[in-house]
Design a protein around this motif. Structure first.
Motif, PDB file in Angstrom:
ATOM      1  N   ILE A  65       7.039   6.785   4.815  1.00 55.11           N
ATOM      2  CA  ILE A  65       6.734   8.040   4.137  1.00 55.11           C
ATOM      3  C   ILE A  65       5.619   7.810   3.126  1.00 55.11           C
ATOM      4  O   ILE A  65       5.521   6.732   2.527  1.00 55.11           O
ATOM      5  CB  ILE A  65       8.001   8.614   3.442  1.00 55.11           C
ATOM      6  N   ASN A  66       4.792   8.829   2.952  1.00 60.14           N
ATOM      7  CA  ASN A  66       3.724   8.804   1.955  1.00 60.14           C
ATOM      8  C   ASN A  66       4.123   9.716   0.805  1.00 60.14           C
ATOM      9  O   ASN A  66       4.362  10.910   1.005  1.00 60.14           O
ATOM     10  CB  ASN A  66       2.408   9.286   2.598  1.00 60.14           C
ATOM     11  N   ARG A 124      11.479   2.791  -2.635  1.00 56.18           N
ATOM     12  CA  ARG A 124      10.387   1.937  -2.177  1.00 56.18           C
ATOM     13  C   ARG A 124       9.564   2.594  -1.069  1.00 56.18           C
ATOM     14  O   ARG A 124       9.452   2.064   0.050  1.00 56.18           O
ATOM     15  CB  ARG A 124      10.919   0.579  -1.716  1.00 56.18           C
ATOM     16  N   PRO A 125       8.963   3.757  -1.334  1.00 51.93           N
ATOM     17  CA  PRO A 125       8.163   4.402  -0.295  1.00 51.93           C
ATOM     18  C   PRO A 125       7.043   3.490   0.192  1.00 51.93           C
ATOM     19  O   PRO A 125       6.417   2.787  -0.602  1.00 51.93           O
ATOM     20  CB  PRO A 125       7.609   5.648  -0.993  1.00 51.93           C
ATOM     21  N   GLU A 126       6.811   3.504   1.499  1.00 52.28           N
ATOM     22  CA  GLU A 126       5.859   2.576   2.108  1.00 52.28           C
ATOM     23  C   GLU A 126       4.410   2.870   1.732  1.00 52.28           C
ATOM     24  O   GLU A 126       3.567   1.977   1.711  1.00 52.28           O
ATOM     25  CB  GLU A 126       6.003   2.613   3.632  1.00 52.28           C
ATOM     26  N   ARG A 142       3.068  -1.565 -10.710  1.00 54.78           N
ATOM     27  CA  ARG A 142       4.470  -1.307 -10.366  1.00 54.78           C
ATOM     28  C   ARG A 142       4.598  -0.822  -8.921  1.00 54.78           C
ATOM     29  O   ARG A 142       5.482  -1.256  -8.183  1.00 54.78           O
ATOM     30  CB  ARG A 142       5.059  -0.247 -11.299  1.00 54.78           C
ATOM     31  N   VAL A 143       3.691   0.074  -8.512  1.00 51.25           N
ATOM     32  CA  VAL A 143       3.724   0.609  -7.149  1.00 51.25           C
ATOM     33  C   VAL A 143       3.472  -0.503  -6.135  1.00 51.25           C
ATOM     34  O   VAL A 143       4.171  -0.624  -5.121  1.00 51.25           O
ATOM     35  CB  VAL A 143       2.682   1.735  -6.999  1.00 51.25           C
ATOM     36  N   LYS A 144       2.490  -1.337  -6.417  1.00 60.23           N
ATOM     37  CA  LYS A 144       2.154  -2.413  -5.480  1.00 60.23           C
ATOM     38  C   LYS A 144       3.240  -3.484  -5.439  1.00 60.23           C
ATOM     39  O   LYS A 144       3.412  -4.166  -4.418  1.00 60.23           O
ATOM     40  CB  LYS A 144       0.806  -3.027  -5.852  1.00 60.23           C
ATOM     41  N   ALA A 148       4.104  -1.180  -1.581  1.00 59.80           N
ATOM     42  CA  ALA A 148       3.500   0.054  -1.085  1.00 59.80           C
ATOM     43  C   ALA A 148       2.012  -0.121  -0.815  1.00 59.80           C
ATOM     44  O   ALA A 148       1.313  -0.839  -1.532  1.00 59.80           O
ATOM     45  CB  ALA A 148       3.698   1.175  -2.103  1.00 59.80           C
ATOM     46  N   THR A 149       1.539   0.543   0.225  1.00 62.60           N
ATOM     47  CA  THR A 149       0.102   0.658   0.483  1.00 62.60           C
ATOM     48  C   THR A 149      -0.414   1.824  -0.347  1.00 62.60           C
ATOM     49  O   THR A 149       0.144   2.920  -0.296  1.00 62.60           O
ATOM     50  CB  THR A 149      -0.168   0.922   1.971  1.00 62.60           C
TER      51      THR A 149
END
Length: 348
Positions: A65-66, A124-126, A142-144, A148-149
């Protein structure tokens, strides 16, 4: 060599554009199940609502999911500018018998912050995508950290280079045809921005990260053209708006499937930033771009009562009818059928 869409673990190089206010988890789930990358717009959601929508996505699908968020800077109040805005809207308030003194406060959209990150992290959305640049380095880290991409939107070559230099893993080259808000963040001069087929090859030549084409693409021939010009994947928004899984109003849906959809324009009247939508009475009578509109996203509050009053009469005179320049394939068919049509004959 692994393609971007293989890296994202999707079957097709088709990304659904996140469309705040027009869709929720239902559309994202449907696109993901069909082999594309579904997107969940979160700029208009509280952290609690964001978590609820993500929980719905995870319960219904194991596909990636984005999650999309905005990176704007919240403006400082400007009473003089707000007064000019209210004065410009006063005749319509009088027409509907509305009270300008009762205009609600609030911005309607929030920039990505640690509270939003706290809501996302357990899921943890991809993919996490951003509009208007990138968040502060600590938030981006934090996102990376959960793997996540990170995607972000570029409307010029300069923005594409900036995003690559500041940590974006892939870029969305947003042509001037695209519906909804322009993703510009380095310069708000609209004359610097190009159509998709002009922007895409220039961005492709300027950066080394994957590039996703967005704007004006609504059928397989457009997908093929963008891929031929170097796109690694395609992002499509308007073609999904009439699907039963979207949340657009009946007025918006009818407009998208009518001759009115052939006339779109960039306007700052609905939020304070340029966004493309079907031309409405508000845009015609005040001019689509106006200096009296307050800074993004403060314009929204005073428009909301006018929108509600007109929609109660079955009219979209003051509604943000977001749409790209190519609404020719807006149909009331399941999102899975749109995904199949976009990829038909293009992807082996």
């Amino acid at each position: 060599m692994m393609t971007l869409w293989q890296r994202l673990q999707i079957d097709l190089p088709i990304l659904q554009a996140p469309m705040a206010g027009a869709q929720g988890s239902e559309l994202a789930i449907a696109v993901s199940r069909a082999g594309g990358l579904g997107a969940l717009p979160c700029a208009m959601l509280s952290p609690e609502a964001m978590a609820a929508e993500l929980a719905a996505v995870r319960a219904a699908s194991t596909s990636p999911i984005n999650i999309n968020a905005f990176c704007h800077t919240e403006p400082s109040p400007d009473p003089e500018r707000q007064a000019r805005w209210h004065a410009a809207l006063a005749p319509w308030y009088a027409e509907f018998g509305l009270d300008l003194e009762a205009v609600p406060e609030g911005t309607g959209r929030r920039p990505f912050d640690h509270a939003a990150c706290d809501a996302l992290e357990p899921y943890r959305p991809e993919v996490v995508s951003f509009h208007f640049g990138l968040p502060a380095p600590d938030l981006l880290a934090r996102v990376k950290a959960w793997g996540a991409t990170v995607l972000s939107t570029a409307t010029t070559v300069a923005e594409a280079r900036w995003l690559e230099a500041h940590g974006a893993d892939a870029l969305i080259a947003q042509g001037l045809e695209a519906g909804g808000h322009r993703g510009h963040f380095l310069n708000d001069d609209l004359t610097r921005q190009m159509g998709t087929l002009a922007l895409l090859p220039q961005v492709r030549q300027a950066v080394n990260v994957p590039v996703i084409a967005a704007g004006g693409i609504a059928e397989a021939r457009g997908v093929a053209a963008a891929l031929a010009l170097g796109a690694d994947a395609i992002q499509v928004g308007t073609a999904f708006l009439c699907c039963p899984e979207s949340r657009v109003s009946a007025i918006h849906r009818q407009s998208l499937m009518s001759e009115a959809a052939r006339h779109t324009a960039l306007t700052n009247l609905y939020s304070g930033r340029p966004a493309r939508g079907i031309v409405t009475r508000l845009m015609r009578e005040l001019g689509p771009i106006s200096e009296v509109a307050p800074a993004f996203p403060l314009a929204t509050a005073a428009i909301a009562p006018l929108r509600a009053a007109a929609e109660a009469q079955g009219r979209g005179d003051f509604s943000p009818l977001w749409a790209g320049q190519n609404a020719s394939h807006c149909r009331e068919v399941p999102a899975a059928e749109v995904v199949a049509d976009l990829s038909r004959g293009v992807i082996d």
